[in-house]
Design a protein around this motif. Structure first.
Motif, PDB file in Angstrom:
ATOM      1  N   LEU A   1      42.528  42.557  28.741  1.00  0.00           N
ATOM      2  CA  LEU A   1      42.101  43.945  28.589  1.00  0.00           C
ATOM      3  C   LEU A   1      40.836  44.228  29.402  1.00  0.00           C
ATOM      4  O   LEU A   1      40.721  45.273  30.044  1.00  0.00           O
ATOM      5  N   LEU A   2      39.900  43.274  29.388  1.00  0.00           N
ATOM      6  CA  LEU A   2      38.669  43.442  30.163  1.00  0.00           C
ATOM      7  C   LEU A   2      38.956  43.444  31.658  1.00  0.00           C
ATOM      8  O   LEU A   2      38.423  44.272  32.408  1.00  0.00           O
ATOM      9  N   ARG A   3      39.796  42.517  32.096  1.00  0.00           N
ATOM     10  CA  ARG A   3      40.152  42.467  33.523  1.00  0.00           C
ATOM     11  C   ARG A   3      40.908  43.726  33.942  1.00  0.00           C
ATOM     12  O   ARG A   3      40.693  44.248  35.041  1.00  0.00           O
ATOM     13  N   LEU A   4      41.791  44.210  33.074  1.00  0.00           N
ATOM     14  CA  LEU A   4      42.532  45.432  33.365  1.00  0.00           C
ATOM     15  C   LEU A   4      41.565  46.585  33.611  1.00  0.00           C
ATOM     16  O   LEU A   4      41.695  47.322  34.585  1.00  0.00           O
ATOM     17  N   TYR A   5      40.596  46.724  32.738  1.00  0.00           N
ATOM     18  CA  TYR A   5      39.614  47.803  32.894  1.00  0.00           C
ATOM     19  C   TYR A   5      38.803  47.613  34.177  1.00  0.00           C
ATOM     20  O   TYR A   5      38.579  48.569  34.924  1.00  0.00           O
ATOM     21  N   ASP A   6      38.382  46.387  34.451  1.00  0.00           N
ATOM     22  CA  ASP A   6      37.654  46.108  35.695  1.00  0.00           C
ATOM     23  C   ASP A   6      38.480  46.484  36.918  1.00  0.00           C
ATOM     24  O   ASP A   6      37.966  47.076  37.866  1.00  0.00           O
ATOM     25  N   ILE A   7      39.757  46.123  36.906  1.00  0.00           N
ATOM     26  CA  ILE A   7      40.653  46.438  38.027  1.00  0.00           C
ATOM     27  C   ILE A   7      40.752  47.945  38.215  1.00  0.00           C
ATOM     28  O   ILE A   7      40.653  48.454  39.333  1.00  0.00           O
ATOM     29  N   LEU A   8      40.950  48.661  37.124  1.00  0.00           N
ATOM     30  CA  LEU A   8      41.056  50.121  37.222  1.00  0.00           C
ATOM     31  C   LEU A   8      39.761  50.736  37.749  1.00  0.00           C
ATOM     32  O   LEU A   8      39.794  51.656  38.574  1.00  0.00           O
ATOM     33  N   LEU A   9      38.625  50.233  37.289  1.00  0.00           N
ATOM     34  CA  LEU A   9      37.342  50.762  37.762  1.00  0.00           C
ATOM     35  C   LEU A   9      37.118  50.462  39.238  1.00  0.00           C
ATOM     36  O   LEU A   9      36.608  51.303  39.979  1.00  0.00           O
ATOM     37  N   GLU A  10      37.511  49.280  39.667  1.00  0.00           N
ATOM     38  CA  GLU A  10      37.245  48.873  41.044  1.00  0.00           C
ATOM     39  C   GLU A  10      38.216  49.460  42.058  1.00  0.00           C
ATOM     40  O   GLU A  10      37.830  49.833  43.161  1.00  0.00           O
ATOM     41  N   TYR A  11      39.489  49.540  41.703  1.00  0.00           N
ATOM     42  CA  TYR A  11      40.514  49.888  42.686  1.00  0.00           C
ATOM     43  C   TYR A  11      41.097  51.286  42.558  1.00  0.00           C
ATOM     44  O   TYR A  11      41.943  51.659  43.375  1.00  0.00           O
ATOM     45  N   THR A  12      40.713  52.043  41.541  1.00  0.00           N
ATOM     46  CA  THR A  12      41.349  53.350  41.380  1.00  0.00           C
ATOM     47  C   THR A  12      40.349  54.499  41.351  1.00  0.00           C
ATOM     48  O   THR A  12      39.189  54.330  40.998  1.00  0.00           O
ATOM     49  N   ASP A  13      40.853  55.639  41.743  1.00  0.00           N
ATOM     50  CA  ASP A  13      40.180  56.926  41.599  1.00  0.00           C
ATOM     51  C   ASP A  13      41.273  57.984  41.748  1.00  0.00           C
ATOM     52  O   ASP A  13      42.446  57.639  41.814  1.00  0.00           O
ATOM     53  N   GLU A  14      40.898  59.249  41.797  1.00  0.00           N
ATOM     54  CA  GLU A  14      41.932  60.290  41.833  1.00  0.00           C
ATOM     55  C   GLU A  14      42.786  60.248  43.091  1.00  0.00           C
ATOM     56  O   GLU A  14      43.888  60.791  43.104  1.00  0.00           O
ATOM     57  N   ASP A  15      42.307  59.586  44.137  1.00  0.00           N
ATOM     58  CA  ASP A  15      43.078  59.470  45.374  1.00  0.00           C
ATOM     59  C   ASP A  15      43.809  58.133  45.511  1.00  0.00           C
ATOM     60  O   ASP A  15      44.617  57.954  46.412  1.00  0.00           O
ATOM     61  N   HIS A  16      43.500  57.184  44.627  1.00  0.00           N
ATOM     62  CA  HIS A  16      44.080  55.849  44.715  1.00  0.00           C
ATOM     63  C   HIS A  16      44.437  55.354  43.313  1.00  0.00           C
ATOM     64  O   HIS A  16      43.586  54.803  42.614  1.00  0.00           O
ATOM     65  N   ALA A  17      45.670  55.555  42.931  1.00  0.00           N
ATOM     66  CA  ALA A  17      46.153  55.122  41.618  1.00  0.00           C
ATOM     67  C   ALA A  17      46.988  53.847  41.797  1.00  0.00           C
ATOM     68  O   ALA A  17      47.441  53.540  42.903  1.00  0.00           O
ATOM     69  N   LEU A  18      47.146  53.100  40.709  1.00  0.00           N
ATOM     70  CA  LEU A  18      47.934  51.867  40.743  1.00  0.00           C
ATOM     71  C   LEU A  18      49.141  51.981  39.822  1.00  0.00           C
ATOM     72  O   LEU A  18      49.039  52.522  38.723  1.00  0.00           O
ATOM     73  N   SER A  19      50.254  51.418  40.260  1.00  0.00           N
ATOM     74  CA  SER A  19      51.438  51.320  39.416  1.00  0.00           C
ATOM     75  C   SER A  19      51.276  50.115  38.487  1.00  0.00           C
ATOM     76  O   SER A  19      50.404  49.261  38.706  1.00  0.00           O
ATOM     77  N   VAL A  20      52.115  50.027  37.494  1.00  0.00           N
ATOM     78  CA  VAL A  20      52.062  48.877  36.581  1.00  0.00           C
ATOM     79  C   VAL A  20      52.347  47.592  37.359  1.00  0.00           C
ATOM     80  O   VAL A  20      51.698  46.567  37.114  1.00  0.00           O
ATOM     81  N   GLN A  21      53.260  47.632  38.298  1.00  0.00           N
ATOM     82  CA  GLN A  21      53.559  46.440  39.100  1.00  0.00           C
ATOM     83  C   GLN A  21      52.335  45.992  39.896  1.00  0.00           C
ATOM     84  O   GLN A  21      52.053  44.799  40.005  1.00  0.00           O
ATOM     85  N   GLU A  22      51.609  46.950  40.449  1.00  0.00           N
ATOM     86  CA  GLU A  22      50.398  46.610  41.198  1.00  0.00           C
ATOM     87  C   GLU A  22      49.330  46.039  40.265  1.00  0.00           C
ATOM     88  O   GLU A  22      48.620  45.094  40.635  1.00  0.00           O
ATOM     89  N   ILE A  23      49.239  46.595  39.069  1.00  0.00           N
ATOM     90  CA  ILE A  23      48.292  46.078  38.077  1.00  0.00           C
ATOM     91  C   ILE A  23      48.656  44.642  37.707  1.00  0.00           C
ATOM     92  O   ILE A  23      47.785  43.772  37.645  1.00  0.00           O
ATOM     93  N   LEU A  24      49.936  44.390  37.466  1.00  0.00           N
ATOM     94  CA  LEU A  24      50.391  43.035  37.130  1.00  0.00           C
ATOM     95  C   LEU A  24      50.033  42.050  38.245  1.00  0.00           C
ATOM     96  O   LEU A  24      49.610  40.921  37.979  1.00  0.00           O
ATOM     97  N   HIS A  25      50.204  42.471  39.475  1.00  0.00           N
ATOM     98  CA  HIS A  25      49.877  41.612  40.614  1.00  0.00           C
ATOM     99  C   HIS A  25      48.377  41.289  40.635  1.00  0.00           C
ATOM    100  O   HIS A  25      47.986  40.130  40.819  1.00  0.00           O
ATOM    101  N   LYS A  26      47.551  42.283  40.425  1.00  0.00           N
ATOM    102  CA  LYS A  26      46.105  42.064  40.440  1.00  0.00           C
ATOM    103  C   LYS A  26      45.663  41.185  39.269  1.00  0.00           C
ATOM    104  O   LYS A  26      44.790  40.332  39.433  1.00  0.00           O
ATOM    105  N   LEU A  27      46.275  41.361  38.109  1.00  0.00           N
ATOM    106  CA  LEU A  27      45.965  40.484  36.975  1.00  0.00           C
ATOM    107  C   LEU A  27      46.342  39.040  37.288  1.00  0.00           C
ATOM    108  O   LEU A  27      45.624  38.107  36.929  1.00  0.00           O
ATOM    109  N   ALA A  28      47.465  38.863  37.965  1.00  0.00           N
ATOM    110  CA  ALA A  28      47.929  37.514  38.319  1.00  0.00           C
ATOM    111  C   ALA A  28      46.921  36.809  39.229  1.00  0.00           C
ATOM    112  O   ALA A  28      46.778  35.579  39.168  1.00  0.00           O
ATOM    113  N   LEU A  29      46.204  37.562  40.036  1.00  0.00           N
ATOM    114  CA  LEU A  29      45.179  36.970  40.897  1.00  0.00           C
ATOM    115  C   LEU A  29      44.055  36.346  40.080  1.00  0.00           C
ATOM    116  O   LEU A  29      43.345  35.464  40.564  1.00  0.00           O
ATOM    117  N   PHE A  30      43.889  36.799  38.851  1.00  0.00           N
ATOM    118  CA  PHE A  30      42.898  36.234  37.936  1.00  0.00           C
ATOM    119  C   PHE A  30      43.520  35.191  37.009  1.00  0.00           C
ATOM    120  O   PHE A  30      42.879  34.729  36.073  1.00  0.00           O
TER     121      PHE A  30
END
Length: 79
Positions: A11-40
């Protein structure tokens, strides 16, 4: 799915990922989120990400959904 060693950090990593990689012009899909979590080293199921996003929203994070149902993406709005 058996819990991975870093499951408590998901949950903490998920929030960090969203804060670091997203904004109103750059959103992530669940698949992209899963990939970024896997990197951790965090394995997760797609369904668990939806509930985690809801938990973050209940916590007070401004989690915004955008896109069509089959192509839903997420980002953090107000920071």
């Amino acid at each position: 799915m058996a819990k991975s060693p870093n499951q408590k950090l998901k949950l903490l990593r998920l929030y960090d990922i969203l804060l670091e990689y997203t904004d109103e012009d750059h959103a992530l899909s669940v698949q992209e989120i899963l990939h970024k979590l896997a990197l951790f080293g965090i394995e997760a199921e797609r369904k668990s990400i939806y509930s985690d996003l809801e938990e973050l929203s209940l916590y007070g994070a401004d989690i915004i959904k955008c896109g069509a149902k089959r192509n839903m993406k997420y980002y953090v709005g107000a920071r």
